[in-house]
Design a protein around this motif. Sequence first.
Motif, PDB file in Angstrom:
ATOM      1  N   VAL A 229     -40.807  26.256  46.762  1.00  0.00           N
ATOM      2  CA  VAL A 229     -41.388  24.909  46.738  1.00  0.00           C
ATOM      3  C   VAL A 229     -40.269  23.916  46.995  1.00  0.00           C
ATOM      4  O   VAL A 229     -39.168  24.057  46.454  1.00  0.00           O
ATOM      5  N   LEU A 230     -40.545  22.917  47.811  1.00  0.00           N
ATOM      6  CA  LEU A 230     -39.510  21.966  48.207  1.00  0.00           C
ATOM      7  C   LEU A 230     -39.102  21.072  47.045  1.00  0.00           C
ATOM      8  O   LEU A 230     -39.944  20.481  46.372  1.00  0.00           O
ATOM      9  N   ASP A 231     -37.792  20.950  46.862  1.00  0.00           N
ATOM     10  CA  ASP A 231     -37.259  20.130  45.782  1.00  0.00           C
ATOM     11  C   ASP A 231     -36.282  19.072  46.280  1.00  0.00           C
ATOM     12  O   ASP A 231     -35.714  18.345  45.486  1.00  0.00           O
ATOM     13  N   ILE A 232     -36.066  19.005  47.590  1.00  0.00           N
ATOM     14  CA  ILE A 232     -35.028  18.119  48.102  1.00  0.00           C
ATOM     15  C   ILE A 232     -35.603  17.124  49.101  1.00  0.00           C
ATOM     16  O   ILE A 232     -36.581  17.404  49.796  1.00  0.00           O
ATOM     17  N   THR A 233     -35.002  15.953  49.159  1.00  0.00           N
ATOM     18  CA  THR A 233     -35.329  14.953  50.177  1.00  0.00           C
ATOM     19  C   THR A 233     -34.078  14.563  50.952  1.00  0.00           C
ATOM     20  O   THR A 233     -34.129  13.671  51.799  1.00  0.00           O
ATOM     21  N   HIS A 234     -32.977  15.222  50.651  1.00  0.00           N
ATOM     22  CA  HIS A 234     -31.726  14.989  51.380  1.00  0.00           C
ATOM     23  C   HIS A 234     -30.836  16.201  51.156  1.00  0.00           C
ATOM     24  O   HIS A 234     -30.950  16.903  50.147  1.00  0.00           O
ATOM     25  N   ALA A 235     -29.969  16.467  52.120  1.00  0.00           N
ATOM     26  CA  ALA A 235     -29.073  17.622  52.014  1.00  0.00           C
ATOM     27  C   ALA A 235     -28.047  17.530  53.133  1.00  0.00           C
ATOM     28  O   ALA A 235     -28.000  16.547  53.885  1.00  0.00           O
ATOM     29  N   THR A 236     -27.225  18.542  53.237  1.00  0.00           N
ATOM     30  CA  THR A 236     -26.264  18.644  54.326  1.00  0.00           C
ATOM     31  C   THR A 236     -26.558  19.907  55.125  1.00  0.00           C
ATOM     32  O   THR A 236     -27.222  20.830  54.633  1.00  0.00           O
ATOM     33  N   CYS A 237     -26.082  19.941  56.352  1.00  0.00           N
ATOM     34  CA  CYS A 237     -26.274  21.133  57.182  1.00  0.00           C
ATOM     35  C   CYS A 237     -25.117  21.238  58.173  1.00  0.00           C
ATOM     36  O   CYS A 237     -24.435  20.261  58.465  1.00  0.00           O
ATOM     37  N   ARG A 238     -24.924  22.442  58.668  1.00  0.00           N
ATOM     38  CA  ARG A 238     -23.913  22.703  59.687  1.00  0.00           C
ATOM     39  C   ARG A 238     -24.627  23.247  60.914  1.00  0.00           C
ATOM     40  O   ARG A 238     -25.391  24.210  60.822  1.00  0.00           O
ATOM     41  N   LEU A 239     -24.385  22.600  62.044  1.00  0.00           N
ATOM     42  CA  LEU A 239     -25.075  22.943  63.274  1.00  0.00           C
ATOM     43  C   LEU A 239     -24.071  23.355  64.345  1.00  0.00           C
ATOM     44  O   LEU A 239     -23.039  22.698  64.518  1.00  0.00           O
ATOM     45  N   SER A 240     -24.386  24.408  65.067  1.00  0.00           N
ATOM     46  CA  SER A 240     -23.594  24.804  66.217  1.00  0.00           C
ATOM     47  C   SER A 240     -24.219  24.131  67.436  1.00  0.00           C
ATOM     48  O   SER A 240     -25.178  24.639  68.026  1.00  0.00           O
ATOM     49  N   CYS A 241     -23.696  22.975  67.789  1.00  0.00           N
ATOM     50  CA  CYS A 241     -24.314  22.140  68.820  1.00  0.00           C
ATOM     51  C   CYS A 241     -23.728  22.474  70.185  1.00  0.00           C
ATOM     52  O   CYS A 241     -22.550  22.202  70.455  1.00  0.00           O
ATOM     53  N   ALA A 242     -24.547  23.043  71.057  1.00  0.00           N
ATOM     54  CA  ALA A 242     -24.081  23.436  72.386  1.00  0.00           C
ATOM     55  C   ALA A 242     -23.664  22.222  73.207  1.00  0.00           C
ATOM     56  O   ALA A 242     -22.664  22.257  73.932  1.00  0.00           O
ATOM     57  N   ALA A 243     -24.428  21.133  73.116  1.00  0.00           N
ATOM     58  CA  ALA A 243     -24.124  19.940  73.913  1.00  0.00           C
ATOM     59  C   ALA A 243     -22.789  19.331  73.509  1.00  0.00           C
ATOM     60  O   ALA A 243     -22.056  18.786  74.344  1.00  0.00           O
ATOM     61  N   ALA A 244     -22.462  19.401  72.220  1.00  0.00           N
ATOM     62  CA  ALA A 244     -21.190  18.855  71.745  1.00  0.00           C
ATOM     63  C   ALA A 244     -20.049  19.848  71.899  1.00  0.00           C
ATOM     64  O   ALA A 244     -18.875  19.462  71.892  1.00  0.00           O
ATOM     65  N   GLY A 245     -20.383  21.123  72.016  1.00  0.00           N
ATOM     66  CA  GLY A 245     -19.359  22.150  72.129  1.00  0.00           C
ATOM     67  C   GLY A 245     -18.570  22.352  70.857  1.00  0.00           C
ATOM     68  O   GLY A 245     -17.434  22.823  70.882  1.00  0.00           O
ATOM     69  N   THR A 246     -19.184  22.015  69.719  1.00  0.00           N
ATOM     70  CA  THR A 246     -18.487  22.130  68.441  1.00  0.00           C
ATOM     71  C   THR A 246     -19.498  22.250  67.314  1.00  0.00           C
ATOM     72  O   THR A 246     -20.714  22.138  67.538  1.00  0.00           O
ATOM     73  N   THR A 247     -19.000  22.468  66.116  1.00  0.00           N
ATOM     74  CA  THR A 247     -19.851  22.506  64.930  1.00  0.00           C
ATOM     75  C   THR A 247     -19.992  21.101  64.366  1.00  0.00           C
ATOM     76  O   THR A 247     -18.994  20.389  64.200  1.00  0.00           O
ATOM     77  N   LEU A 248     -21.211  20.703  64.069  1.00  0.00           N
ATOM     78  CA  LEU A 248     -21.482  19.407  63.472  1.00  0.00           C
ATOM     79  C   LEU A 248     -21.791  19.594  61.994  1.00  0.00           C
ATOM     80  O   LEU A 248     -22.612  20.439  61.633  1.00  0.00           O
ATOM     81  N   GLU A 249     -21.124  18.832  61.161  1.00  0.00           N
ATOM     82  CA  GLU A 249     -21.418  18.819  59.730  1.00  0.00           C
ATOM     83  C   GLU A 249     -22.111  17.500  59.421  1.00  0.00           C
ATOM     84  O   GLU A 249     -21.494  16.437  59.456  1.00  0.00           O
ATOM     85  N   LEU A 250     -23.412  17.569  59.137  1.00  0.00           N
ATOM     86  CA  LEU A 250     -24.237  16.374  59.019  1.00  0.00           C
ATOM     87  C   LEU A 250     -24.940  16.323  57.668  1.00  0.00           C
ATOM     88  O   LEU A 250     -25.181  17.351  57.041  1.00  0.00           O
ATOM     89  N   SER A 251     -25.259  15.112  57.261  1.00  0.00           N
ATOM     90  CA  SER A 251     -26.127  14.890  56.101  1.00  0.00           C
ATOM     91  C   SER A 251     -27.445  14.342  56.616  1.00  0.00           C
ATOM     92  O   SER A 251     -27.481  13.614  57.604  1.00  0.00           O
TER      93      SER A 251
END
Length: 297
Positions: A229-251
């Motif tokens: 069951v969903l308990d969050i409305t905000h969080a962080t994630c790490r994305l392997s973004c091909a267009a950027a050619g790098t890992t994005l660490e986003l909130s």
Amino acid sequence: MDAKIALRDFLVSRRTRLNPGDVGLPAHGPRRVPGLRREEVAALAAVSVDHYIRLERGNASLVSDAVLYAVADALRLSPGERRYLRDLARPDRHDPLPGGVPPAAGPQPAAAGPRVRASVRRLLDTLDGSPAYLVGRDGAILAWNRLATRVFVDFAGIPAERRTIGWIVFTDPRARTLYLDWEAKAHETVAYLRSVTGRWPHDRELARHVAELRTASADFDRIWSELPVLDITHATCRLSCAAAGTTLELSWETFQLTDNPEEIMVAYTAAEGSPSAAALRALARPEGPSGQGDGQQ
């Protein structure tokens, strides 16, 4: 979705995940089945065993809100789980469909795509440094800004009936590369859909969407069976973004933009001065038109 069955399954799952020692009770030797006994939950909630058994069998109409809250305390439910319990126990608290229109019997015609106000689209486009999109009740991506298509996928290239968070995360191979912690994103997605089905148990389109995902993805079916069951409305994630050619660490944060409580904007940001912020600025440079959803009518 049958709210009574969902209520039963949810309470059993939360009862069996607790050990007597977790709630200050003696174990009294090995148990044939894991978790607390019904009478132990009733004792912790200070309600009769009959009251609790009635609730666990899905017969919540004669159970007071005070009993619901006491059971939630006894089972150590999180805020999101408490909302889900109340939604299941009080399914008529929400209209079955937006606008209070009850679902008609028999086959239903295909629903028109949701309209997204031009002002909402403009607001998304003003977030030119933050990927953002508007999500509908079943996780449908209703509108998005250009940067979202650069960071995630080209939403316009996905058929409208498959342009949902569930279909993308569980059936688009790009998602398993994009989300570096794909399992966490998968659990988050299923938890969101389970929470929404608890709120709108009479929505047959939503139930059909979940059933199709369970058939299409063994991973979705596995996680759905765990009853997250969903308990969050905000969080962080790490994305392997091909267009950027790098890992994005986003909130990411969620916002309600419209008068429809089931339409939520999700916006992503990077910490100021971070490599991810620099990558987002580079991706945001004008290189084409902004993405827009089919809801533009």
